[in-house]
Design a protein around this motif. Structure first.
Motif, PDB file in Angstrom:
ATOM      1  N   GLY B 127       0.830  -1.217   0.000  1.00 11.98           N
ATOM      2  CA  GLY B 127       0.000   0.000   0.000  1.00 11.98           C
ATOM      3  C   GLY B 127       0.858   1.258   0.000  1.00 11.98           C
ATOM      4  O   GLY B 127       0.628   2.190  -0.763  1.00 11.98           O
ATOM      5  N   LEU B 128       1.884   1.228   0.849  1.00 12.60           N
ATOM      6  CA  LEU B 128       2.786   2.385   0.934  1.00 12.60           C
ATOM      7  C   LEU B 128       3.502   2.622  -0.387  1.00 12.60           C
ATOM      8  O   LEU B 128       3.587   3.754  -0.880  1.00 12.60           O
ATOM      9  N   ILE B 129       4.010   1.517  -0.975  1.00 14.74           N
ATOM     10  CA  ILE B 129       4.740   1.645  -2.250  1.00 14.74           C
ATOM     11  C   ILE B 129       3.796   2.136  -3.349  1.00 14.74           C
ATOM     12  O   ILE B 129       4.138   3.018  -4.142  1.00 14.74           O
ATOM     13  N   ARG B 130       2.591   1.562  -3.345  1.00 14.23           N
ATOM     14  CA  ARG B 130       1.608   1.902  -4.387  1.00 14.23           C
ATOM     15  C   ARG B 130       1.293   3.413  -4.363  1.00 14.23           C
ATOM     16  O   ARG B 130       1.215   4.062  -5.386  1.00 14.23           O
ATOM     17  N   ILE B 131       1.112   3.947  -3.155  1.00 20.42           N
ATOM     18  CA  ILE B 131       0.700   5.354  -3.045  1.00 20.42           C
ATOM     19  C   ILE B 131       1.890   6.310  -3.178  1.00 20.42           C
ATOM     20  O   ILE B 131       1.813   7.316  -3.876  1.00 20.42           O
ATOM     21  N   TYR B 132       2.995   5.966  -2.530  1.00 20.50           N
ATOM     22  CA  TYR B 132       4.082   6.959  -2.434  1.00 20.50           C
ATOM     23  C   TYR B 132       5.197   6.772  -3.461  1.00 20.50           C
ATOM     24  O   TYR B 132       6.230   7.435  -3.375  1.00 20.50           O
ATOM     25  N   LEU B 146       3.540  16.337  -3.385  1.00 20.99           N
ATOM     26  CA  LEU B 146       4.570  15.525  -2.733  1.00 20.99           C
ATOM     27  C   LEU B 146       5.298  14.706  -3.784  1.00 20.99           C
ATOM     28  O   LEU B 146       4.664  14.030  -4.604  1.00 20.99           O
ATOM     29  N   GLN B 147       6.643  14.796  -3.775  1.00 25.29           N
ATOM     30  CA  GLN B 147       7.443  13.976  -4.693  1.00 25.29           C
ATOM     31  C   GLN B 147       7.347  12.513  -4.249  1.00 25.29           C
ATOM     32  O   GLN B 147       7.067  12.234  -3.083  1.00 25.29           O
ATOM     33  N   PRO B 148       7.608  11.576  -5.171  1.00 24.85           N
ATOM     34  CA  PRO B 148       7.554  10.161  -4.766  1.00 24.85           C
ATOM     35  C   PRO B 148       8.563   9.899  -3.634  1.00 24.85           C
ATOM     36  O   PRO B 148       9.755  10.152  -3.816  1.00 24.85           O
ATOM     37  N   LEU B 149       8.070   9.426  -2.506  1.00 23.88           N
ATOM     38  CA  LEU B 149       8.950   9.249  -1.342  1.00 23.88           C
ATOM     39  C   LEU B 149       9.924   8.094  -1.522  1.00 23.88           C
ATOM     40  O   LEU B 149      10.970   8.062  -0.870  1.00 23.88           O
ATOM     41  N   THR B 150       9.570   7.155  -2.381  1.00 23.38           N
ATOM     42  CA  THR B 150      10.432   5.972  -2.539  1.00 23.38           C
ATOM     43  C   THR B 150      11.656   6.261  -3.393  1.00 23.38           C
ATOM     44  O   THR B 150      12.530   5.405  -3.531  1.00 23.38           O
ATOM     45  N   THR B 151      11.729   7.466  -3.947  1.00 27.09           N
ATOM     46  CA  THR B 151      12.831   7.748  -4.873  1.00 27.09           C
ATOM     47  C   THR B 151      14.042   8.373  -4.193  1.00 27.09           C
ATOM     48  O   THR B 151      15.065   8.561  -4.823  1.00 27.09           O
ATOM     49  N   PHE B 152      13.944   8.731  -2.948  1.00 25.18           N
ATOM     50  CA  PHE B 152      15.132   9.267  -2.261  1.00 25.18           C
ATOM     51  C   PHE B 152      15.196   8.728  -0.828  1.00 25.18           C
ATOM     52  O   PHE B 152      14.175   8.311  -0.266  1.00 25.18           O
ATOM     53  N   GLU B 153      16.423   8.761  -0.291  1.00 29.89           N
ATOM     54  CA  GLU B 153      16.695   8.045   0.962  1.00 29.89           C
ATOM     55  C   GLU B 153      15.845   8.544   2.136  1.00 29.89           C
ATOM     56  O   GLU B 153      15.234   7.745   2.850  1.00 29.89           O
ATOM     57  N   VAL B 154      15.815   9.874   2.314  1.00 32.98           N
ATOM     58  CA  VAL B 154      15.056  10.433   3.452  1.00 32.98           C
ATOM     59  C   VAL B 154      13.571  10.098   3.308  1.00 32.98           C
ATOM     60  O   VAL B 154      12.904   9.751   4.293  1.00 32.98           O
ATOM     61  N   ILE B 158      11.271   8.091   5.900  1.00 33.55           N
ATOM     62  CA  ILE B 158       9.988   8.600   6.440  1.00 33.55           C
ATOM     63  C   ILE B 158       8.912   7.532   6.270  1.00 33.55           C
ATOM     64  O   ILE B 158       8.136   7.243   7.192  1.00 33.55           O
ATOM     65  N   LEU B 159       8.911   6.903   5.077  1.00 40.25           N
ATOM     66  CA  LEU B 159       7.898   5.865   4.804  1.00 40.25           C
ATOM     67  C   LEU B 159       8.025   4.693   5.772  1.00 40.25           C
ATOM     68  O   LEU B 159       7.032   4.222   6.330  1.00 40.25           O
ATOM     69  N   ILE B 160       9.270   4.247   5.964  1.00 41.41           N
ATOM     70  CA  ILE B 160       9.444   3.049   6.817  1.00 41.41           C
ATOM     71  C   ILE B 160       9.133   3.383   8.282  1.00 41.41           C
ATOM     72  O   ILE B 160       8.526   2.571   8.996  1.00 41.41           O
ATOM     73  N   VAL B 161       9.498   4.594   8.708  1.00 36.74           N
ATOM     74  CA  VAL B 161       9.175   4.981  10.094  1.00 36.74           C
ATOM     75  C   VAL B 161       7.652   5.049  10.261  1.00 36.74           C
ATOM     76  O   VAL B 161       7.108   4.562  11.259  1.00 36.74           O
ATOM     77  N   ALA B 162       6.981   5.601   9.246  1.00 33.51           N
ATOM     78  CA  ALA B 162       5.511   5.663   9.307  1.00 33.51           C
ATOM     79  C   ALA B 162       4.922   4.257   9.394  1.00 33.51           C
ATOM     80  O   ALA B 162       3.993   3.993  10.176  1.00 33.51           O
ATOM     81  N   GLY B 163       5.503   3.348   8.579  1.00 32.04           N
ATOM     82  CA  GLY B 163       5.038   1.951   8.615  1.00 32.04           C
ATOM     83  C   GLY B 163       5.277   1.320   9.977  1.00 32.04           C
ATOM     84  O   GLY B 163       4.410   0.637  10.530  1.00 32.04           O
ATOM     85  N   TYR B 164       6.460   1.591  10.553  1.00 29.99           N
ATOM     86  CA  TYR B 164       6.771   1.023  11.872  1.00 29.99           C
ATOM     87  C   TYR B 164       5.847   1.592  12.952  1.00 29.99           C
ATOM     88  O   TYR B 164       5.485   0.895  13.897  1.00 29.99           O
ATOM     89  N   VAL B 165       5.496   2.876  12.817  1.00 28.32           N
ATOM     90  CA  VAL B 165       4.565   3.480  13.789  1.00 28.32           C
ATOM     91  C   VAL B 165       3.251   2.697  13.769  1.00 28.32           C
ATOM     92  O   VAL B 165       2.680   2.377  14.818  1.00 28.32           O
ATOM     93  N   LEU B 232       8.823  -4.916   5.791  1.00 28.39           N
ATOM     94  CA  LEU B 232       8.811  -3.531   5.323  1.00 28.39           C
ATOM     95  C   LEU B 232      10.184  -3.121   4.794  1.00 28.39           C
ATOM     96  O   LEU B 232      10.308  -2.538   3.702  1.00 28.39           O
ATOM     97  N   ALA B 233      11.227  -3.469   5.562  1.00 26.09           N
ATOM     98  CA  ALA B 233      12.588  -3.065   5.189  1.00 26.09           C
ATOM     99  C   ALA B 233      13.004  -3.699   3.862  1.00 26.09           C
ATOM    100  O   ALA B 233      13.580  -3.039   3.005  1.00 26.09           O
ATOM    101  N   SER B 234      12.669  -4.995   3.684  1.00 31.53           N
ATOM    102  CA  SER B 234      13.061  -5.697   2.449  1.00 31.53           C
ATOM    103  C   SER B 234      12.391  -5.070   1.242  1.00 31.53           C
ATOM    104  O   SER B 234      13.040  -4.778   0.233  1.00 31.53           O
ATOM    105  N   PHE B 235      11.076  -4.846   1.343  1.00 37.41           N
ATOM    106  CA  PHE B 235      10.343  -4.356   0.168  1.00 37.41           C
ATOM    107  C   PHE B 235      10.626  -2.887  -0.126  1.00 37.41           C
ATOM    108  O   PHE B 235      10.501  -2.457  -1.260  1.00 37.41           O
ATOM    109  N   LEU B 236      10.979  -2.133   0.908  1.00 42.56           N
ATOM    110  CA  LEU B 236      11.327  -0.723   0.668  1.00 42.56           C
ATOM    111  C   LEU B 236      12.824  -0.565   0.367  1.00 42.56           C
ATOM    112  O   LEU B 236      13.293   0.535   0.086  1.00 42.56           O
TER     113      LEU B 236
END
Lengths: 353, 288
Positions: B127-132, B146-154, B158-165, B232-236
């Motif tokens: 879901g996260l990858i699909r949207i962001y 919002l720029q695609p979040l998956t395209t840069f490290e920060v 942010i995405l993985i921290v949100a997922g972990y939350v 989450l870590a593997s797929f991101l």
């Protein structure tokens, strides 16, 4: 103009009117108690003064400023809670200094004020203790010091003695009153304990179902209750159905037994159904000198209450309690004995049925 | 002399108390303890047997020497810290407000916090990858919000921290809520308000210190989840400790066992810290 003015204040929760058109003027330095049973609206009224509830209508003025809609932290009002509400993570000194730190007072001023307050409540040796290391009475004293440290314009006390045992309650209420007098601070005290209200207040507001029943000094409230509710709620009271037989002379009849009342029959007509009420301590055994309201009775029961002996007598078909001070030479009648009791005209209260 | 005698008496009293515990209580206690201890023991024994016929810490040395270990472990720790901070910022005011003003919303929020048990991590990450992974535009316009979040490290962090939350939500919310149940939040708030405190001051200086133990429990659980998380870590594509351990397990035998046991020790150390901070009472001193 009064120091604290509560004008036409009404509070509704949904369709329920909790406080209905409440009006009260409190002078600076006055100690006013709100007295009433649970659910009468006394705490809600206090919470509106504190800012924890906003009135549905009406105004609250403090020293001329409208505080009706002000947030609680914007009013300079100190509050004391039944459950003490001390911050468990802070010591006595930190609790007392909390409000001053919030105001960003200099550390020297805070320390000086905390020392002063700790001295005021005689807890100098406990300043570094945590609340759980103190007794209930000590905790409530810290709560008082914490509320006073900020020099509030009004001190609000929400049943502060209810959680304490009887002895501590009596000593702490005297202490609260002494501190309030010495600082000249305006105070509103909420209680359901009539003895507490009578002993501590300059004036008492008796409340019932969201309305004010009577406002007056403890003396007025106790001796001249204006409504049946006040008469019943404050102090013990013997009541019985009666009928007005001569309004001009203040005569009423209870089961054929006549009583003469000083007040209460004006404006009534012969045959009106009323209640007569006599406080137990106003009845005494008839002696030669006393001629007014001398009635026959039968002794039904005698209860020893320590400083007082309560004698239950049957007058006509009604049972009345009569309180007399205990002393070692008191000659008590036998149960079942026929006696005569008496009371003054002023002791007979004529109330609506 | 007297103290020696007192010691003996105390020892005898303790033995007498132990003897009074019924047989079946002992039976279930020992069974439960074995259930937890045996796998640990097996892992420890295996990790110490890297060299034939020698019990030693070679596997531990090898595992800790690997620069990948240190970098992934530190990275996971930083992410865990970020997750804990984000969780506290999100959950403490929420739980506080629900307890104070919106008790009727508790059931809804509790349901939401349970969703991570129902929605697997794999669904969450897709879901996260699909949207962001594509730019997000302002609705009905071509303007990029919002720029695609998956395209840069920060962005990915942010995405993985949100997922972990989200994954830590059930644990953190329950810990905080339980902590708030032990203090009279409403009265303490009103007391602080009457002393002039703002909402921020109340939360930071009155509420947080009084739920310290609960926060630590929630933080520990969140930490454990984040450090060991793989999906989450593997797929991101984030180089954290979980995927590292997983890859290591595919190529080596002893080192993953050593690292697993080390992780257990780390968890216990964290629990010890909770005891230290809370004086062993599970609650702050004074919150009685």
């Amino acid at each position: 103009m009064s120091y604290l003015s509560i004008s036409n204040v009404t509070k509704q929760f949904g369709d329920t009117v909790v406080v209905d058109n409440f009006n009260l003027d409190v002078e600076k330095g006055e100690f006013v108690s709100f007295l009433g049973p649970s659910g009468c609206g006394k705490t809600t009224t206090l919470r509106m003064v504190a800012g924890f509830e906003i009135p549905t209508s009406g105004k609250i003025l403090l020293d001329g400023a409208d505080i009706t809609d002000k947030a609680p932290n914007q009013r300079n009002v100190g509050m004391i809670f039944q459950s003490y509400a001390l911050f468990p993570n802070m010591t006595v000194a930190q609790n007392i200094g909390f409000g001053l730190r919030v105001r960003k007072e200099p550390e020297d001023t805070i320390k000086q004020r905390v020392d002063e307050m700790v001295g005021l409540i005689n807890l100098e040796k406990h300043a570094d203790k945590y609340p759980y290391q103190l007794s209930g009475g000590q905790q409530q004293r810290v709560s008082l010091a914490r509320a006073l440290a900020n020099r509030p314009q009004v001190l609000l006390l929400d049943e502060p003695l209810s959680a304490l045992d009887a002895k501590i309650r009596v000593s702490l209420r005297a202490e609260i009153r002494a501190i309030q007098r010495s600082l000249g601070i305006t105070a509103i005290f909420v209680t359901h304990d009539q003895e507490e209200a009578l002993s501590i207040s300059d004036r008492i507001v008796v409340m019932n179902t969201g309305e004010m029943e009577q406002v007056g000094t403890p003396f007025e409230i106790y001796n001249f209750p204006k409504t049946r509710f006040v008469a019943n709620f404050v102090g013990s009271l013997n009541t019985s159905d009666a009928e007005v037989i001569d309004p001009a002379k203040g005569l009423v009849s209870m089961d054929g037994v006549q009583f003469e009342a000083a007040e209460g029959t004006n404006g009534r007509t012969k045959g009106d159904k009323v209640k007569i009420a006599i406080r137990p301590e106003r009845l005494s055994f008839a002696s030669e000198q006393k001629k007014a309201n001398v009635v026959d009775c039968t002794i039904e029961n005698i209860t020893f209450l320590g400083s007082v002996v309560r004698i239950q007598v049957k007058i006509g078909n009604s049972k009345f309690n009569m309180d007399t001070f205990n002393n070692p030479f008191l000659e008590l009648p036998k149960i079942g004995a026929k006696e005569q009791v008496t009371c003054s005209k002023e002791a007979v209260l004529v109330l609506d049925e | 002399m007297a103290s020696t005698q007192d010691g003996k008496v105390a020892e005898m009293n303790m033995l007498a108390r132990i003897r009074r515990i019924p047989f079946w209580s002992w039976f279930w206690f020992i069974l439960g303890a074995l259930y937890f201890i045996l796998p640990l023991y097996a892992t420890l024994k295996f990790s110490l047997g890297m060299e034939r016929d020698v019990i030693g810490f070679k596997a531990y040395g090898r595992a800790f020497e690997d620069p990948e270990f240190l970098s992934t472990f530190l990275y996971s720790n930083v992410l865990a810290l970020m997750t804990i901070i984000a969780s506290i910022v999100l959950i403490v005011p929420t739980a506080y407000w629900i307890r104070l003003r919106l008790p009727e919303a508790r059931r809804i929020v509790e349901f939401i916090t349970l969703l991570p048990f129902v929605v697997p991590a794999i669904i969450l990450v897709f879901g996260l990858i699909r949207i962001y992974s594509s730019p997000i535009n302002v609705p009905f316009t071509e303007m990029t919000l919002l720029q695609p979040l998956t395209t840069f490290e920060v962005g990915t962090d942010i995405l993985i921290v949100a997922g972990y939350v989200v994954l830590g939500l059930p644990y953190m919310y329950r810990s905080v809520d339980t902590g708030m149940r032990t203090v009279d939040v409403r009265t303490l708030t009103e007391a602080a308000q009457s002393l002039g405190a703002s909402w921020f001051t109340i939360i930071v200086r009155v509420i947080l210190p009084n739920i310290r133990a609960a926060l630590l429990s929630g933080a520990l659980l969140t930490f454990a989840i984040v450090v060991g998380e793989v999906t989450l870590a593997s797929f991101l594509g984030v180089p954290t400790f979980g995927p590292y351990l997983f890859l290591l397990g595919q190529h080596r035998a002893y080192e993953p066992a050593a690292l697993s046991f080390a992780s257990f020790l780390l968890t216990w150390a964290a629990m010890g810290l909770i005891q230290l901070f809370t004086g062993g009472q599970g609650q702050v001193s004074g919150a009685h």
